[in-house]
Design a protein around this motif. Structure first.
Motif, PDB file in Angstrom:
ATOM      1  N   LEU A  30      -5.658  27.302  67.332  1.00  0.00           N
ATOM      2  CA  LEU A  30      -4.545  26.371  67.506  1.00  0.00           C
ATOM      3  C   LEU A  30      -3.684  26.267  66.254  1.00  0.00           C
ATOM      4  O   LEU A  30      -2.779  25.437  66.180  1.00  0.00           O
ATOM      5  CB  LEU A  30      -5.078  24.982  67.880  1.00  0.00           C
ATOM      6  CG  LEU A  30      -5.797  24.896  69.231  1.00  0.00           C
ATOM      7  CD1 LEU A  30      -6.442  23.524  69.397  1.00  0.00           C
ATOM      8  CD2 LEU A  30      -4.827  25.167  70.371  1.00  0.00           C
ATOM      9  N   GLY A  31      -3.965  27.118  65.280  1.00  0.00           N
ATOM     10  CA  GLY A  31      -3.233  27.076  64.017  1.00  0.00           C
ATOM     11  C   GLY A  31      -1.794  27.538  64.161  1.00  0.00           C
ATOM     12  O   GLY A  31      -1.445  28.328  65.045  1.00  0.00           O
ATOM     13  N   HIS A  32      -0.932  27.076  63.260  1.00  0.00           N
ATOM     14  CA  HIS A  32       0.498  27.371  63.324  1.00  0.00           C
ATOM     15  C   HIS A  32       0.775  28.866  63.148  1.00  0.00           C
ATOM     16  O   HIS A  32       1.774  29.377  63.682  1.00  0.00           O
ATOM     17  CB  HIS A  32       1.236  26.571  62.243  1.00  0.00           C
ATOM     18  CG  HIS A  32       2.712  26.813  62.218  1.00  0.00           C
ATOM     19  ND1 HIS A  32       3.552  26.399  63.241  1.00  0.00           N
ATOM     20  CD2 HIS A  32       3.497  27.452  61.310  1.00  0.00           C
ATOM     21  CE1 HIS A  32       4.790  26.762  62.959  1.00  0.00           C
ATOM     22  NE2 HIS A  32       4.789  27.393  61.790  1.00  0.00           N
ATOM     23  N   GLU A  33      -0.090  29.568  62.427  1.00  0.00           N
ATOM     24  CA  GLU A  33       0.170  30.975  62.128  1.00  0.00           C
ATOM     25  C   GLU A  33      -0.701  31.925  62.940  1.00  0.00           C
ATOM     26  O   GLU A  33      -0.924  33.069  62.550  1.00  0.00           O
ATOM     27  CB  GLU A  33      -0.027  31.226  60.628  1.00  0.00           C
ATOM     28  CG  GLU A  33       0.987  30.461  59.784  1.00  0.00           C
ATOM     29  CD  GLU A  33       0.850  30.742  58.309  1.00  0.00           C
ATOM     30  OE1 GLU A  33      -0.278  31.097  57.875  1.00  0.00           O
ATOM     31  OE2 GLU A  33       1.852  30.609  57.586  1.00  0.00           O
ATOM     32  N   ILE A  34      -1.177  31.495  64.104  1.00  0.00           N
ATOM     33  CA  ILE A  34      -2.029  32.348  64.922  1.00  0.00           C
ATOM     34  C   ILE A  34      -1.296  33.609  65.367  1.00  0.00           C
ATOM     35  O   ILE A  34      -1.904  34.643  65.634  1.00  0.00           O
ATOM     36  CB  ILE A  34      -2.567  31.567  66.151  1.00  0.00           C
ATOM     37  CG1 ILE A  34      -3.635  32.377  66.889  1.00  0.00           C
ATOM     38  CG2 ILE A  34      -1.432  31.175  67.083  1.00  0.00           C
ATOM     39  CD1 ILE A  34      -4.855  32.701  66.080  1.00  0.00           C
ATOM     40  N   ASP A  35       0.049  33.565  65.420  1.00  0.00           N
ATOM     41  CA  ASP A  35       0.804  34.743  65.864  1.00  0.00           C
ATOM     42  C   ASP A  35       0.738  35.887  64.869  1.00  0.00           C
ATOM     43  O   ASP A  35       1.056  37.029  65.216  1.00  0.00           O
ATOM     44  CB  ASP A  35       2.266  34.370  66.147  1.00  0.00           C
ATOM     45  CG  ASP A  35       2.968  33.788  64.931  1.00  0.00           C
ATOM     46  OD1 ASP A  35       2.342  32.964  64.225  1.00  0.00           O
ATOM     47  OD2 ASP A  35       4.128  34.149  64.683  1.00  0.00           O
ATOM     48  N   VAL A  36       0.343  35.635  63.638  1.00  0.00           N
ATOM     49  CA  VAL A  36       0.205  36.718  62.655  1.00  0.00           C
ATOM     50  C   VAL A  36      -1.240  36.852  62.201  1.00  0.00           C
ATOM     51  O   VAL A  36      -1.515  37.394  61.133  1.00  0.00           O
ATOM     52  CB  VAL A  36       1.143  36.489  61.449  1.00  0.00           C
ATOM     53  CG1 VAL A  36       2.588  36.638  61.875  1.00  0.00           C
ATOM     54  CG2 VAL A  36       0.892  35.118  60.792  1.00  0.00           C
ATOM     55  N   ALA A  37      -2.184  36.385  63.020  1.00  0.00           N
ATOM     56  CA  ALA A  37      -3.599  36.402  62.646  1.00  0.00           C
ATOM     57  C   ALA A  37      -4.285  37.718  62.992  1.00  0.00           C
ATOM     58  O   ALA A  37      -5.475  37.878  62.728  1.00  0.00           O
ATOM     59  CB  ALA A  37      -4.334  35.248  63.328  1.00  0.00           C
ATOM     60  N   GLY A  38      -3.553  38.649  63.593  1.00  0.00           N
ATOM     61  CA  GLY A  38      -4.167  39.920  63.982  1.00  0.00           C
ATOM     62  C   GLY A  38      -4.841  39.856  65.330  1.00  0.00           C
ATOM     63  O   GLY A  38      -5.648  40.726  65.665  1.00  0.00           O
ATOM     64  N   VAL A  39      -4.506  38.844  66.125  1.00  0.00           N
ATOM     65  CA  VAL A  39      -5.118  38.649  67.441  1.00  0.00           C
ATOM     66  C   VAL A  39      -4.005  38.481  68.477  1.00  0.00           C
ATOM     67  O   VAL A  39      -3.085  37.697  68.276  1.00  0.00           O
ATOM     68  CB  VAL A  39      -6.014  37.394  67.451  1.00  0.00           C
ATOM     69  CG1 VAL A  39      -6.548  37.129  68.844  1.00  0.00           C
ATOM     70  CG2 VAL A  39      -7.155  37.561  66.460  1.00  0.00           C
ATOM     71  N   GLY A  40      -4.106  39.225  69.573  1.00  0.00           N
ATOM     72  CA  GLY A  40      -3.143  39.076  70.648  1.00  0.00           C
ATOM     73  C   GLY A  40      -2.100  40.178  70.663  1.00  0.00           C
ATOM     74  O   GLY A  40      -2.297  41.255  70.112  1.00  0.00           O
ATOM     75  N   GLY A  41      -0.970  39.920  71.298  1.00  0.00           N
ATOM     76  CA  GLY A  41       0.098  40.895  71.445  1.00  0.00           C
ATOM     77  C   GLY A  41       1.064  40.397  72.493  1.00  0.00           C
ATOM     78  O   GLY A  41       0.688  39.624  73.393  1.00  0.00           O
ATOM     79  N   THR A  42       2.312  40.818  72.426  1.00  0.00           N
ATOM     80  CA  THR A  42       3.349  40.259  73.291  1.00  0.00           C
ATOM     81  C   THR A  42       3.032  40.409  74.776  1.00  0.00           C
ATOM     82  O   THR A  42       3.308  39.522  75.576  1.00  0.00           O
ATOM     83  CB  THR A  42       4.704  40.919  72.976  1.00  0.00           C
ATOM     84  OG1 THR A  42       4.981  40.785  71.583  1.00  0.00           O
ATOM     85  CG2 THR A  42       5.823  40.271  73.765  1.00  0.00           C
ATOM     86  N   LEU A  43       2.461  41.542  75.163  1.00  0.00           N
ATOM     87  CA  LEU A  43       2.166  41.784  76.575  1.00  0.00           C
ATOM     88  C   LEU A  43       0.759  41.357  76.969  1.00  0.00           C
ATOM     89  O   LEU A  43       0.369  41.497  78.130  1.00  0.00           O
ATOM     90  CB  LEU A  43       2.374  43.263  76.908  1.00  0.00           C
ATOM     91  CG  LEU A  43       3.813  43.777  76.767  1.00  0.00           C
ATOM     92  CD1 LEU A  43       3.878  45.265  77.042  1.00  0.00           C
ATOM     93  CD2 LEU A  43       4.751  43.026  77.696  1.00  0.00           C
ATOM     94  N   THR A  44      -0.002  40.844  76.018  1.00  0.00           N
ATOM     95  CA  THR A  44      -1.363  40.406  76.305  1.00  0.00           C
ATOM     96  C   THR A  44      -1.361  39.156  77.184  1.00  0.00           C
ATOM     97  O   THR A  44      -0.583  38.230  76.950  1.00  0.00           O
ATOM     98  CB  THR A  44      -2.103  40.106  74.987  1.00  0.00           C
ATOM     99  OG1 THR A  44      -2.192  41.301  74.225  1.00  0.00           O
ATOM    100  CG2 THR A  44      -3.492  39.567  75.255  1.00  0.00           C
ATOM    101  N   GLY A  45      -2.232  39.128  78.190  1.00  0.00           N
ATOM    102  CA  GLY A  45      -2.317  37.959  79.050  1.00  0.00           C
ATOM    103  C   GLY A  45      -1.069  37.742  79.874  1.00  0.00           C
ATOM    104  O   GLY A  45      -0.741  36.608  80.239  1.00  0.00           O
ATOM    105  N   SER A  46      -0.363  38.829  80.209  1.00  0.00           N
ATOM    106  CA  SER A  46       0.859  38.711  80.999  1.00  0.00           C
ATOM    107  C   SER A  46       0.550  38.192  82.400  1.00  0.00           C
ATOM    108  O   SER A  46      -0.584  38.272  82.880  1.00  0.00           O
ATOM    109  CB  SER A  46       1.549  40.072  81.115  1.00  0.00           C
ATOM    110  OG  SER A  46       0.786  40.941  81.932  1.00  0.00           O
ATOM    111  N   ALA A  47       1.581  37.693  83.056  1.00  0.00           N
ATOM    112  CA  ALA A  47       1.415  37.241  84.438  1.00  0.00           C
ATOM    113  C   ALA A  47       0.933  38.378  85.320  1.00  0.00           C
ATOM    114  O   ALA A  47       0.123  38.176  86.234  1.00  0.00           O
ATOM    115  CB  ALA A  47       2.736  36.675  84.960  1.00  0.00           C
ATOM    116  N   LEU A  48       1.417  39.604  85.052  1.00  0.00           N
ATOM    117  CA  LEU A  48       0.999  40.761  85.835  1.00  0.00           C
ATOM    118  C   LEU A  48      -0.496  41.019  85.667  1.00  0.00           C
ATOM    119  O   LEU A  48      -1.220  41.242  86.642  1.00  0.00           O
ATOM    120  CB  LEU A  48       1.801  41.997  85.419  1.00  0.00           C
ATOM    121  CG  LEU A  48       1.436  43.298  86.125  1.00  0.00           C
ATOM    122  CD1 LEU A  48       1.717  43.195  87.618  1.00  0.00           C
ATOM    123  CD2 LEU A  48       2.198  44.470  85.516  1.00  0.00           C
TER     124      LEU A  48
END
Length: 447
Positions: free
Chosen positions: A307-325
């Motif tokens: 839940l941290g503010h900088e989770i987007d640069v934590a090396g976890v996830g990706g723009t298309l990860t967990g997409s609706a598709l």
């Protein structure tokens, strides 16, 4: 017991037959060499037998048709990616509707909560996140393990496979040193700095290595699969759990291939208790996706960082990860496939496959073996190995190549870099018996 000169002559004859049967695939392969590195969209496609890859026209259920019009019994099933069978109708419909309504928005969809609940029901871990591939999921959980333990190294099994995770591309050499796996390209650092490697089915070796106190987690499959199926010996997995707990090492179970053991993989079938679990490929019915689950304790410890503010640069996830598709594909797949009733069809087919191969081996007095895990089966050109190094030493590329090409030329597809068959509910006993017949012909020609 195999005449190598005869094997070479048979292989040459099968190569000629392959080229003659596949003119359209040959033309497409020649064209692709002009614009694709190695002439294929993904380099592993070069591992199929024959002078060039067969190009697919369509696939449905347990069958595949190539561009030259040949129909195959597909026992590869996308190397597990199509474990449900190809083009599952319910998934096809759901995915088409989702695309029409927008495939990705970087926001959760209505399917998200259902997916988390279903993965918990199947595998037992209470909290989940999504990834695009099992490779990515494994990368993420290794980051979590190092973050939570403060320890630098990851432990893996000798000759394991966890996708393209850098830390997992490591083996033991003849002197017991950690070295890059043969074929690994451009390791970013010396794997001996990042990775500890232990043999499968060897609790003493695991105990000694974890006692050094620098390992954050053990990443393992409950049974080795990508070096051939190597099953755990009685008591081994219980021992792994006890040793890891005693040394404060997190246990990560990768079920991407071993989900063939049942609806909740080997974790549910064998009563395992991992701290983290990864599953991929099959759960999306062919749509790229994966998931990783964590225990209550790990979830509580990760809630702050996630839940941290900088989770987007934590090396976890990706723009298309967990997409609706992806979420729609997973929900539809797990609703309509990979259920107990599906395994009740597929597992007996794998048993029939293994029995047929074993009968041929026994008839010819060969020191070969067939191994099975759920709806997956594989034959060896040796007695059953107990660890990855023994499995790797038993690989016979010339013999493997002939058998794969022999089967392909007669309408049966096996996974190209294994002697592996994966069975799905769309397969029939006649499909299995066709492989047994073709395998028997090949062995008779060899011996």
């Amino acid at each position: 017991m195999i005449d190598r000169d005869r094997l070479a002559r048979l292989r040459a004859s099968e190569e000629d037959r392959f080229v003659e049967q596949h003119p359209r695939s040959a033309a497409l392969a020649a064209r692709a060499r002009g614009g694709l590195l190695a002439g294929v969209p993904m380099p592993w496609m070069t591992r199929w037998p024959g002078a060039f890859p067969v190009s697919v026209a369509s696939a449905s259920g347990g069958r595949l048709v190539d561009v030259d019009g040949h129909e195959f019994v597909d026992l590869c099933l996308g190397d597990t990616g199509a474990m449900t069978g190809h083009a599952l109708p319910a998934v096809t419909t759901a995915v088409a509707e989702r695309i029409a309504a927008g495939a990705t928005a970087m926001l959760p969809s209505e399917d998200a909560a259902w997916v988390g609940e279903e993965l918990t029901r199947r595998f037992g871990l209470p909290a989940w996140q999504l990834a695009i591939s099992a490779t990515d999921a494994n990368r993420f959980v290794l980051r979590f393990a190092r973050h939570l333990t403060g320890r630098p190294r990851v432990a893996v099994m000798d000759w394991c496979y966890h996708g393209t995770v850098d830390e997992s591309l490591a083996v033991l050499d003849a002197d017991g040193r950690v070295v890059p796996r043969p074929g690994a390209l451009g390791p970013q650092v010396d794997v001996a700095e990042t990775t500890a490697v232990v043999p499968f089915n060897d609790l003493d070796a695991l105990e000694r290595r974890l006692a050094e106190g620098d390992v954050a987690c053990l990443l393992m499959e409950p049974a080795l699969t990508n070096i051939g199926i190597v099953l755990p010996e009685p008591g081994y997995l219980d021992g792994v759990r006890e040793v890891t707990r005693r040394h404060g090492v997190l246990l990560v179970v990768d079920e991407t291939h071993t989900m063939c053991a049942g609806p909740g993989g080997a974790t549910a079938a064998w009563g395992l208790e991992p701290d983290l679990l990864v599953v991929g490929k099959a759960i999306g019915g062919g749509i790229p996706c994966a998931a990783y689950g964590v225990s209550v304790e790990i979830a509580e410890r990760l809630n702050g960082p996630m839940l941290g503010h900088e989770i987007d640069v934590a090396g976890v996830g990706g723009t298309l990860t967990g997409s609706a598709l992806a979420l729609t594909a997973i929900r539809s797949t797990l609703t309509h496939a990979l259920r107990p009733e599906d395994f009740e069809v597929a597992v007996p087919l794998a048993e029939r496959f293994a029995d047929g191969v074993a009968e041929v081996i026994a008839e010819h007095g060969l020191p070969w073996h067939v191994q099975r895990l759920g709806c997956r089966a594989e034959y060896w050109f040796c007695p059953p190995p107990r660890d990855g190094a023994a499995a790797a030493a038993a690989v016979d590329e010339d013999l493997e190549g002939l058998l794969h090409l022999w089967c392909l030329n007669r309408g049966v597809l096996l996974t190209p870099f294994h002697n592996m068959a994966l069975l799905c509910p769309a397969h029939t006993e006649a499909d299995v018996d066709r492989h047994t017949e073709v395998f028997a012909e090949a062995v008779a020609a060899l011996t």
